[in-house]
Design a protein around this motif. Sequence first.
Motif, PDB file in Angstrom:
ATOM      1  N   ILE A  62       0.829  -1.209   0.000  1.00  0.00           N
ATOM      2  CA  ILE A  62       0.000   0.000   0.000  1.00  0.00           C
ATOM      3  C   ILE A  62       0.863   1.259   0.000  1.00  0.00           C
ATOM      4  CG2 ILE A  62      -1.974  -1.115   1.079  1.00  0.00           C
ATOM      5  CD1 ILE A  62      -1.194   0.178   3.725  1.00  0.00           C
ATOM      6  N   GLY A  63       2.142   1.115   0.304  1.00  0.00           N
ATOM      7  CA  GLY A  63       3.051   2.247   0.249  1.00  0.00           C
ATOM      8  C   GLY A  63       3.188   2.840  -1.136  1.00  0.00           C
ATOM      9  N   VAL A  69      -1.985   9.652  -0.805  1.00  0.00           N
ATOM     10  CA  VAL A  69      -2.504   9.302   0.517  1.00  0.00           C
ATOM     11  C   VAL A  69      -2.289  10.448   1.499  1.00  0.00           C
ATOM     12  CG1 VAL A  69      -2.245   7.755   2.498  1.00  0.00           C
ATOM     13  CG2 VAL A  69      -2.232   6.825   0.177  1.00  0.00           C
ATOM     14  N   ARG A  70      -3.361  10.810   2.195  1.00  0.00           N
ATOM     15  CA  ARG A  70      -3.250  11.816   3.250  1.00  0.00           C
ATOM     16  C   ARG A  70      -2.775  11.173   4.551  1.00  0.00           C
ATOM     17  NH1 ARG A  70      -5.432  17.060   3.994  1.00  0.00           N
ATOM     18  NH2 ARG A  70      -6.417  16.869   1.960  1.00  0.00           N
ATOM     19  N   LYS A  71      -3.371  10.013   4.910  1.00  0.00           N
ATOM     20  CA  LYS A  71      -2.956   9.315   6.115  1.00  0.00           C
ATOM     21  C   LYS A  71      -3.122   7.808   5.946  1.00  0.00           C
ATOM     22  CE  LYS A  71      -1.877  12.702   8.948  1.00  0.00           C
ATOM     23  NZ  LYS A  71      -0.486  12.887   9.447  1.00  0.00           N
ATOM     24  N   TYR A  72      -2.196   7.064   6.562  1.00  0.00           N
ATOM     25  CA  TYR A  72      -2.345   5.633   6.772  1.00  0.00           C
ATOM     26  C   TYR A  72      -2.651   5.421   8.255  1.00  0.00           C
ATOM     27  CZ  TYR A  72       0.183   4.809   2.321  1.00  0.00           C
ATOM     28  OH  TYR A  72       0.591   4.786   1.010  1.00  0.00           O
ATOM     29  N   PHE A  73      -3.741   4.737   8.558  1.00  0.00           N
ATOM     30  CA  PHE A  73      -4.077   4.391   9.936  1.00  0.00           C
ATOM     31  C   PHE A  73      -3.835   2.900  10.127  1.00  0.00           C
ATOM     32  CE2 PHE A  73      -6.612   8.167   9.008  1.00  0.00           C
ATOM     33  CZ  PHE A  73      -6.335   8.961  10.111  1.00  0.00           C
ATOM     34  N   LEU A  74      -2.873   2.573  10.984  1.00  0.00           N
ATOM     35  CA  LEU A  74      -2.451   1.191  11.161  1.00  0.00           C
ATOM     36  C   LEU A  74      -2.625   0.736  12.598  1.00  0.00           C
ATOM     37  CD1 LEU A  74      -1.120   1.797   8.382  1.00  0.00           C
ATOM     38  CD2 LEU A  74       0.815   0.403   9.136  1.00  0.00           C
ATOM     39  N   SER A  75      -2.974  -0.526  12.746  1.00  0.00           N
ATOM     40  CA  SER A  75      -3.053  -1.133  14.071  1.00  0.00           C
ATOM     41  C   SER A  75      -1.667  -1.230  14.711  1.00  0.00           C
ATOM     42  CB  SER A  75      -3.660  -2.527  13.967  1.00  0.00           C
ATOM     43  OG  SER A  75      -3.551  -3.224  15.190  1.00  0.00           O
ATOM     44  N   ILE A  78       1.194  -3.976  13.811  1.00  0.00           N
ATOM     45  CA  ILE A  78       1.920  -3.998  12.532  1.00  0.00           C
ATOM     46  C   ILE A  78       3.274  -3.341  12.719  1.00  0.00           C
ATOM     47  CG2 ILE A  78       1.899  -3.171  10.144  1.00  0.00           C
ATOM     48  CD1 ILE A  78      -1.192  -3.241  10.357  1.00  0.00           C
ATOM     49  N   HIS A  79       4.327  -4.054  12.356  1.00  0.00           N
ATOM     50  CA  HIS A  79       5.680  -3.553  12.621  1.00  0.00           C
ATOM     51  C   HIS A  79       6.503  -3.292  11.358  1.00  0.00           C
ATOM     52  CE1 HIS A  79       5.021  -4.215  16.874  1.00  0.00           C
ATOM     53  NE2 HIS A  79       4.659  -5.462  16.622  1.00  0.00           N
ATOM     54  N   ASN A  80       6.241  -4.027  10.288  1.00  0.00           N
ATOM     55  CA  ASN A  80       7.039  -3.861   9.066  1.00  0.00           C
ATOM     56  C   ASN A  80       6.440  -2.783   8.184  1.00  0.00           C
ATOM     57  OD1 ASN A  80       4.865  -5.672   8.823  1.00  0.00           O
ATOM     58  ND2 ASN A  80       5.712  -6.598   6.979  1.00  0.00           N
ATOM     59  N   MET A  81       6.643  -1.528   8.610  1.00  0.00           N
ATOM     60  CA  MET A  81       6.016  -0.382   7.942  1.00  0.00           C
ATOM     61  C   MET A  81       7.011   0.432   7.124  1.00  0.00           C
ATOM     62  SD  MET A  81       3.468   0.973  10.975  1.00  0.00           S
ATOM     63  CE  MET A  81       4.795   1.104  12.185  1.00  0.00           C
ATOM     64  N   GLU A  82       8.135  -0.166   6.752  1.00  0.00           N
ATOM     65  CA  GLU A  82       9.195   0.587   6.072  1.00  0.00           C
ATOM     66  C   GLU A  82       8.758   1.169   4.741  1.00  0.00           C
ATOM     67  OE1 GLU A  82       9.436  -2.480   7.195  1.00  0.00           O
ATOM     68  OE2 GLU A  82      10.831  -2.362   8.896  1.00  0.00           O
ATOM     69  N   THR A  83       7.713   0.598   4.129  1.00  0.00           N
ATOM     70  CA  THR A  83       7.260   1.087   2.822  1.00  0.00           C
ATOM     71  C   THR A  83       6.392   2.336   2.934  1.00  0.00           C
ATOM     72  OG1 THR A  83       5.285  -0.317   2.886  1.00  0.00           O
ATOM     73  CG2 THR A  83       7.274  -1.255   1.878  1.00  0.00           C
ATOM     74  N   LEU A  84       6.017   2.709   4.148  1.00  0.00           N
ATOM     75  CA  LEU A  84       5.095   3.822   4.335  1.00  0.00           C
ATOM     76  C   LEU A  84       5.828   5.064   4.816  1.00  0.00           C
ATOM     77  CD1 LEU A  84       2.176   1.978   6.184  1.00  0.00           C
ATOM     78  CD2 LEU A  84       2.660   2.070   3.737  1.00  0.00           C
ATOM     79  N   PRO A  85       5.447   6.234   4.318  1.00  0.00           N
ATOM     80  CA  PRO A  85       6.073   7.474   4.788  1.00  0.00           C
ATOM     81  C   PRO A  85       5.673   7.758   6.234  1.00  0.00           C
ATOM     82  CG  PRO A  85       4.265   7.957   3.295  1.00  0.00           C
ATOM     83  CD  PRO A  85       4.446   6.478   3.262  1.00  0.00           C
ATOM     84  N   GLY A  86       6.662   7.933   7.095  1.00  0.00           N
ATOM     85  CA  GLY A  86       6.404   8.101   8.513  1.00  0.00           C
ATOM     86  C   GLY A  86       5.516   9.274   8.845  1.00  0.00           C
ATOM     87  N   GLU A  87       5.660  10.371   8.096  1.00  0.00           N
ATOM     88  CA  GLU A  87       4.881  11.573   8.397  1.00  0.00           C
ATOM     89  C   GLU A  87       3.394  11.410   8.049  1.00  0.00           C
ATOM     90  OE1 GLU A  87       6.203  12.006   4.116  1.00  0.00           O
ATOM     91  OE2 GLU A  87       7.043  11.240   5.997  1.00  0.00           O
ATOM     92  N   LYS A  88       3.064  10.369   7.292  1.00  0.00           N
ATOM     93  CA  LYS A  88       1.670  10.126   6.924  1.00  0.00           C
ATOM     94  C   LYS A  88       1.076   8.921   7.664  1.00  0.00           C
ATOM     95  CE  LYS A  88       1.891  11.993   2.200  1.00  0.00           C
ATOM     96  NZ  LYS A  88       1.608  11.718   0.766  1.00  0.00           N
TER      97      LYS A  88
END
Length: 236
Positions: A62-63, A69-75, A78-88
């Motif tokens: 999804i990255g 994308v304005r925001k990703y809301f994650l539970s 979930i730990h392997n979030m390297e594909t997602l921009p941290g500020e979002k």
Amino acid sequence: MEKTVKVTYLYNSGFVVELGTNALVFDYYTDKADCLSDILQKYKSVYFFVSHSHFDHWNPAIGKFSQNVRKYFLSYDIHNMETLPGEKTVVMNEYDEYKSDMITVKSYSSTDAGISFLVSIEGWNIFHAGDFNWWHWKGDTEKNNAFARNGFLKQMKKIAGMEADIAFFPLDRRLEEYCDWGVKEFCRQTNVDNIIAMHNAGRQAWPLKTNASDGRHTNVWSPELSGETIIIKKDR
């Protein structure tokens, strides 16, 4: 306020909700109809929601949509979030709340992994249960099924009275004749106008008939094929 929304079934518990200037994507892990990219190109404001870390709800790919994308809301699990921009990226624990001028997101617990979401946006309240359900498995021990029942009813005390225009809720035929226990109890204790059945990947839909807690009729949609859509009109 937007009067109608369009909902597209991706697969399993994955859906896209299009409303006004926004698109919401819940629990995407695969897109068998290859429709998500075309949908999201129409929106500058996109929100992704991931209820938990199970492979059939969470896909790091999804990255690739991050530009829109304005925001990703994650539970929280979930730990392997390297594909997602941290500020979002917003990581939510149980019973958290996120507010902005555009959207409000509340999280609840689950009877499996992760969380569930209640999203308020453009005058709509949309609930996505994730894997929250009454998981009564045929052939399981009496002790395990009692534990599942107690966990479900305990969480329902936190949700009782919830008002939602749309609720995505598991109706998994692997539970056989017990598959609708959870959604029927959910509807009995809440005020929901539209139920969208999920977590039934590749299986025939269950013919659910249920009513909301105050006796109002609850519309039910049980998609079977990826890419199916429905237009929902606001009833309240």
